[in-house]
Write an enzyme that holds these catalytic residues in place. Structure first.
Site, PDB file in Angstrom:
ATOM      1  N   ASP A 133      -8.052  -0.861   1.765  1.00 40.92           N
ATOM      2  CA  ASP A 133      -6.646  -0.890   1.345  1.00 40.92           C
ATOM      3  C   ASP A 133      -6.606  -0.920  -0.177  1.00 40.92           C
ATOM      4  OD1 ASP A 133      -3.920  -0.904   1.656  1.00 40.92           O
ATOM      5  OD2 ASP A 133      -3.838  -2.705   2.871  1.00 40.92           O
TER       6      ASP A 133
ATOM      7  N   LYS B 265       0.737   0.635  11.439  1.00 38.91           N
ATOM      8  CA  LYS B 265       1.347  -0.657  11.083  1.00 38.91           C
ATOM      9  C   LYS B 265       2.842  -0.480  10.891  1.00 38.91           C
ATOM     10  CE  LYS B 265       1.271  -2.211   6.642  1.00 38.91           C
ATOM     11  NZ  LYS B 265       0.691  -2.664   5.364  1.00 38.91           N
TER      12      LYS B 265
HETATM   13  C1  R5P Z   1       0.980  -1.691   1.698  1.00 44.15           C
HETATM   14  O1  R5P Z   1       1.473  -0.608   1.897  1.00 44.15           O
HETATM   15  C2  R5P Z   1      -0.283  -1.911   0.923  1.00 44.15           C
HETATM   16  O2  R5P Z   1      -1.147  -0.820   0.991  1.00 44.15           O
HETATM   17  C3  R5P Z   1      -0.990  -3.155   1.428  1.00 44.15           C
HETATM   18  O3  R5P Z   1      -1.326  -2.971   2.794  1.00 44.15           O
HETATM   19  C4  R5P Z   1      -0.105  -4.343   1.295  1.00 44.15           C
HETATM   20  O4  R5P Z   1       0.306  -4.453  -0.041  1.00 44.15           O
HETATM   21  C5  R5P Z   1      -0.803  -5.618   1.701  1.00 44.15           C
HETATM   22  O5  R5P Z   1       0.141  -6.635   1.705  1.00 44.15           O
HETATM   23  P1  R5P Z   1      -0.077  -7.973   2.526  1.00 44.15           P
HETATM   24  O6  R5P Z   1      -1.439  -8.497   2.156  1.00 44.15           O
HETATM   25  O7  R5P Z   1       1.038  -8.878   2.075  1.00 44.15           O
HETATM   26  O8  R5P Z   1       0.055  -7.645   3.985  1.00 44.15           O
END
Ligand code: R5P
Length: 336
Positions: free
Chosen positions: A224, A197
């Site tokens: 996540d 990503k």
């Molecule tokens: C980022 O490094 C975290 O692990 C999450 O992927 C992130 O906080 C998710 O954010 P969002 O839902 O705004 O994409």
């Protein structure tokens, strides 16, 4: 159990998540501490502890959720009030640590707010921090007081183990999340895939560049630490669909669900979303696919062990099969 090093244990809560504090009290079979926490009309926060806390072992439950900055001030002022009321020891119980993503100077002239917040909590007078799944484990090192970081991921893994999903691949939403996802994959005996990503700027947009690993024709469990705006997980789910994944499940510890995340998730190709209650979820954000597991027993067990001076680390060393047979307290974590 070893004898308590401090006089009785007292649990208090700010306004961030009193339901979680009540659930922790109920696990510990202890009364909820009495404390007034409110804002004057000039937005100054006021705290008055109504119980005697002299020499007591005080735990303040306050996840740093919306309104984040007000909840931070509540926590700091509560710690100050407890210290001035001669509490024996004060542990800040922060199941969700805000500003965790501001943990390094990765652009010129930016702050390290996760570190600043650690300094504030210490300066207010906290003796310890108890938290759950920090965005980056290194945040522990921003504190000069002991930090116990619990993980919800093995409790979540157990939930999926019980579902017994066949042909499953565990997917990390980015390279940073791959250690967490690997631990889940290991406990589910499933292979791991990783999404590459890229964040485009300081806004909330993220872009999927590639999927590393086999996913075609499989069921995917995306892992996540948090869902904030939902873009990461929704982009991941759409990419996995394009790559021939049959069903998509999602697991994360912290359901931040800011902005229109809930609406977007409700419409996304996700069969089930398993989260914990480190963050309260309002009724309108309760999307149909969501399943909320309570973190209260795990935190309650850790509080009990901190109070009695027994090992918190043992919570992470339980045999996984034994862990499956006891309440949600005995999650197993592997660090590395
Ligand atoms: C980022 O490094 C975290 O692990 C999450 O992927 C992130 O906080 C998710 O954010 P969002 O839902 O705004 O994409």
């Amino acid at each position: 159990m070893e004898a308590a090093a401090y006089q009785d244990l007292r649990i208090f809560s700010g306004n961030a998540h009193p339901d979680l504090a009540r659930a922790i009290c109920s696990y510990l079979q202890t009364a909820f501490g009495a404390c007034e926490v409110f804002e004057f009309s000039n937005e100054n926060v006021f705290v008055r502890v109504q119980d005697n806390v002299r020499q007591r072992d005080v735990f303040i439950v306050q996840p740093l959720v919306s309104p984040v900055n007000t909840n931070i001030m509540e926590l700091l002022i509560m710690i100050d009030a407890m210290k001035r009321a001669s509490a024996g020891r004060v542990t800040a119980v922060v199941p969700y640590y805000a500003y965790g993503r501001s943990d390094k100077k990765d652009q010129p002239r930016v702050p390290i707010t996760a570190r600043l917040l650690a300094n504030l909590i210490e300066t207010a007078g906290a003796d310890r921090l108890l938290t759950v799944d920090l965005h980056a484990g290194q945040i522990q090192g921003f504190f000069n007081i002991p930090v116990d970081e619990l993980t919800a991921l093995f409790m979540i893994s157990r939930y999926f183990k019980d579902m017994d999903l066949k042909n499953l691949v565990v997917v990390a939403t980015d390279i940073g999340a791959s250690k967490r996802a690997r631990n889940v994959a290991q406990s589910l005996n499933a292979p791991l895939a990783i999404i590459e990503k890229r964040r485009l700027d300081n806004d909330d947009e993220s872009q999927v560049l590639n999927v590393i690993g086999e996913v075609e024709g499989m069921r995917a469990l995306i892992v996540d630490d948090e869902i904030d705006t939902g873009t990461t997980i929704i982009n991941a789910a759409e990419t996995l669909k394009d790559r021939g994944v049959t069903d998509i499940y999602m697991a994360c510890t912290h359901p931040v669900l800011s902005g229109s995340a809930a609406e977007l998730l409700a419409a996304a190709p996700i069969k089930q979303l398993v989260v914990t209650d480190t963050i309260p979820i309002s009724a309108e954000k309760h999307v149909p696919q969501i399943e909320v597991l309570s973190i209260a027993p795990l935190i309650g067990e850790a509080i009990s062990r901190i109070h009695t001076g027994s090992s918190v680390g043992e919570l992470f060393r339980m045999d996984p099969d034994l862990a499956a047979s006891v309440p949600q307290t005995m999650a197993r974590a592997e660090r590395g």
